[in-house]
Scaffold this motif. Structure first.
Motif, PDB file in Angstrom:
ATOM      1  N   GLU A  29      -1.781  -9.189  -8.303  1.00 15.70           N
ATOM      2  CA  GLU A  29      -2.416  -8.240  -9.226  1.00 15.70           C
ATOM      3  C   GLU A  29      -1.876  -6.825  -9.021  1.00 15.70           C
ATOM      4  O   GLU A  29      -1.588  -6.117  -9.982  1.00 15.70           O
ATOM      5  N   VAL A  30      -1.711  -6.414  -7.767  1.00 11.76           N
ATOM      6  CA  VAL A  30      -1.266  -5.047  -7.504  1.00 11.76           C
ATOM      7  C   VAL A  30       0.199  -4.854  -7.889  1.00 11.76           C
ATOM      8  O   VAL A  30       0.561  -3.834  -8.485  1.00 11.76           O
ATOM      9  N   THR A  31       1.050  -5.815  -7.585  1.00 16.40           N
ATOM     10  CA  THR A  31       2.454  -5.666  -7.988  1.00 16.40           C
ATOM     11  C   THR A  31       2.566  -5.601  -9.508  1.00 16.40           C
ATOM     12  O   THR A  31       3.403  -4.875 -10.044  1.00 16.40           O
ATOM     13  N   SER A  32       1.709  -6.322 -10.201  1.00 16.23           N
ATOM     14  CA  SER A  32       1.719  -6.270 -11.669  1.00 16.23           C
ATOM     15  C   SER A  32       1.357  -4.873 -12.167  1.00 16.23           C
ATOM     16  O   SER A  32       1.947  -4.373 -13.122  1.00 16.23           O
ATOM     17  N   ILE A  33       0.391  -4.249 -11.524  1.00 16.68           N
ATOM     18  CA  ILE A  33      -0.011  -2.895 -11.921  1.00 16.68           C
ATOM     19  C   ILE A  33       1.127  -1.907 -11.676  1.00 16.68           C
ATOM     20  O   ILE A  33       1.393  -1.027 -12.490  1.00 16.68           O
ATOM     21  N   VAL A  34       1.826  -2.068 -10.547  1.00 13.37           N
ATOM     22  CA  VAL A  34       2.951  -1.186 -10.246  1.00 13.37           C
ATOM     23  C   VAL A  34       4.060  -1.354 -11.284  1.00 13.37           C
ATOM     24  O   VAL A  34       4.634  -0.368 -11.777  1.00 13.37           O
ATOM     25  N   ILE A  74       0.844  -1.202   0.000  1.00 16.20           N
ATOM     26  CA  ILE A  74       0.000   0.000   0.000  1.00 16.20           C
ATOM     27  C   ILE A  74       0.877   1.248   0.000  1.00 16.20           C
ATOM     28  O   ILE A  74       0.613   2.216  -0.710  1.00 16.20           O
ATOM     29  N   ALA A  75       1.951   1.224   0.794  1.00 20.14           N
ATOM     30  CA  ALA A  75       2.859   2.369   0.863  1.00 20.14           C
ATOM     31  C   ALA A  75       3.508   2.640  -0.485  1.00 20.14           C
ATOM     32  O   ALA A  75       3.657   3.798  -0.898  1.00 20.14           O
ATOM     33  N   VAL A  76       3.881   1.576  -1.214  1.00 19.43           N
ATOM     34  CA  VAL A  76       4.481   1.740  -2.542  1.00 19.43           C
ATOM     35  C   VAL A  76       3.473   2.348  -3.509  1.00 19.43           C
ATOM     36  O   VAL A  76       3.773   3.280  -4.259  1.00 19.43           O
ATOM     37  N   VAL A  77       2.254   1.832  -3.504  1.00 16.43           N
ATOM     38  CA  VAL A  77       1.210   2.321  -4.401  1.00 16.43           C
ATOM     39  C   VAL A  77       0.922   3.792  -4.147  1.00 16.43           C
ATOM     40  O   VAL A  77       0.804   4.603  -5.073  1.00 16.43           O
ATOM     41  N   LYS A  78       0.836   4.180  -2.886  1.00 15.06           N
ATOM     42  CA  LYS A  78       0.468   5.545  -2.538  1.00 15.06           C
ATOM     43  C   LYS A  78       1.521   6.574  -2.920  1.00 15.06           C
ATOM     44  O   LYS A  78       1.241   7.766  -2.984  1.00 15.06           O
ATOM     45  N   GLN A  79       2.739   6.128  -3.186  1.00 13.50           N
ATOM     46  CA  GLN A  79       3.797   7.057  -3.563  1.00 13.50           C
ATOM     47  C   GLN A  79       3.572   7.659  -4.943  1.00 13.50           C
ATOM     48  O   GLN A  79       4.160   8.689  -5.278  1.00 13.50           O
ATOM     49  N   CYS A  80       2.724   7.023  -5.751  1.00 16.47           N
ATOM     50  CA  CYS A  80       2.505   7.492  -7.127  1.00 16.47           C
ATOM     51  C   CYS A  80       1.014   7.663  -7.384  1.00 16.47           C
ATOM     52  O   CYS A  80       0.263   6.681  -7.357  1.00 16.47           O
ATOM     53  N   PRO A  81       0.550   8.891  -7.646  1.00 18.09           N
ATOM     54  CA  PRO A  81      -0.874   9.122  -7.896  1.00 18.09           C
ATOM     55  C   PRO A  81      -1.433   8.323  -9.061  1.00 18.09           C
ATOM     56  O   PRO A  81      -2.555   7.810  -8.984  1.00 18.09           O
TER      57      PRO A  81
END
Length: 277
Positions: free
Chosen positions: A82-87, A40-47
């Motif tokens: 799924e989320v790591t793939s999106i990142v 979640i912290a990684v995802v939130k770093q990028c809008p």
């Protein structure tokens, strides 16, 4: 000395900068941790990554009755893979900014890389690989094709003409080898090492170069899925039927037609709902 030999010796591989989000996610995968808070912290770093995660959670693929409004909820709903793939996908798209010319070829490379990642991921799920290997699938598939990005980044004036007249295709690996002395598959493995990616993902990229060795083991199975995913992505790019070409080393009993069909259906839905294309 022949002209071809001079061209080959003159090639100096250069590697684009790997976005920090990809580094962070690959470190999480390598650590074998699946803590949603760190992701979640990684995802939130990028809008834009946050937006894509929310878009995916609210896509028709999941068919939820109520809209997902928070990144935290979306990450937990979609799951680690799924989320790591999106990142990784978002980071790959960021790398486009490091190349300003030959946009048509760049678009095709990125399309093939993203779809190779998705095809590889779905084939791996169908083959029931252990989680620690399945988590590598999207990255391994995408990076396998990113060797082409390295060629375009290193020698644009030499690489781009290989694709001239091929509006819906990419240069053949044999043509890459004849011109540069190596193709995108070996450069993908070198890129992985240059970017200090995990030993496991580098080993899969290395195994995907040549499938003629031992025919068992998880590393080999994932490498087979990578090569199959790459072939399917290129056929998708050229609007050809999504089936494994005859004679492909991966077209063996471990990848029956029904697995290819499932992966093809998923990739079509993925493109329609993620909002990347």
């Amino acid at each position: 000395m022949s002209t071809r030999a001079v061209e080959t010796e003159a090639l100096e591989a250069k590697f684009p900068t790997l976005p920090s989000a990809i580094e962070a996610v690959e470190a999480l995968i390598a650590s074998r941790q699946t803590d949603p808070e760190k992701l979640i912290a990684v995802v939130k770093q990028c809008p834009s990554t946050s937006l894509n995660v929310l878009r995916r959670a609210n896509s028709a693929y999941y068919g939820l009755r109520h809209e997902v409004e928070s990144v935290e909820q979306a990450v937990r709903l979609l799951g680690f893979v799924e989320v790591t793939s999106i990142v990784v996908l978002e980071g790959a798209n960021e790398m486009r900014d490091q190349l300003t010319n030959h946009t048509g070829l760049l678009d095709r490379i990125m399309h093939a890389a993203i779809f190779t990642g998705r095809f590889t991921q779905q084939l791996t799920r169908q083959l029931d690989l252990a989680d620690e290997w399945a988590r590598l699938a999207f990255s391994a598939g995408l990076l396998h094709v990113m060797g082409r990005l390295v060629l375009l980044y290193s020698a644009p004036a030499q690489y781009a003409p290989l694709a001239d007249g091929q509006d819906d295709a990419l240069p053949e690996v044999g043509d890459e080898r004849r011109l540069f002395g190596e193709g995108h598959r070996t450069l993908a493995r070198r890129a992985g090492e240059h970017w200090n990616l995990s030993d496991r993902i580098c080993s899969v990229l290395h195994r995907a170069i040549d499938l003629s060795g031992p025919s068992t083991g998880r590393r080999r199975t994932l490498a087979v899925a990578v090569r199959a995913g790459s072939a399917l992505a290129q056929r998708d790019l050229s609007n050809a039927p999504l089936a494994l070409p005859k004679g492909l080393p991966t077209a063996d009993a471990s990848l029956p037609e029904e697995l290819v069909a499932v992966a093809a259906d998923d990739a079509t839905d993925y493109a329609a709902n993620l909002g990347t294309f």
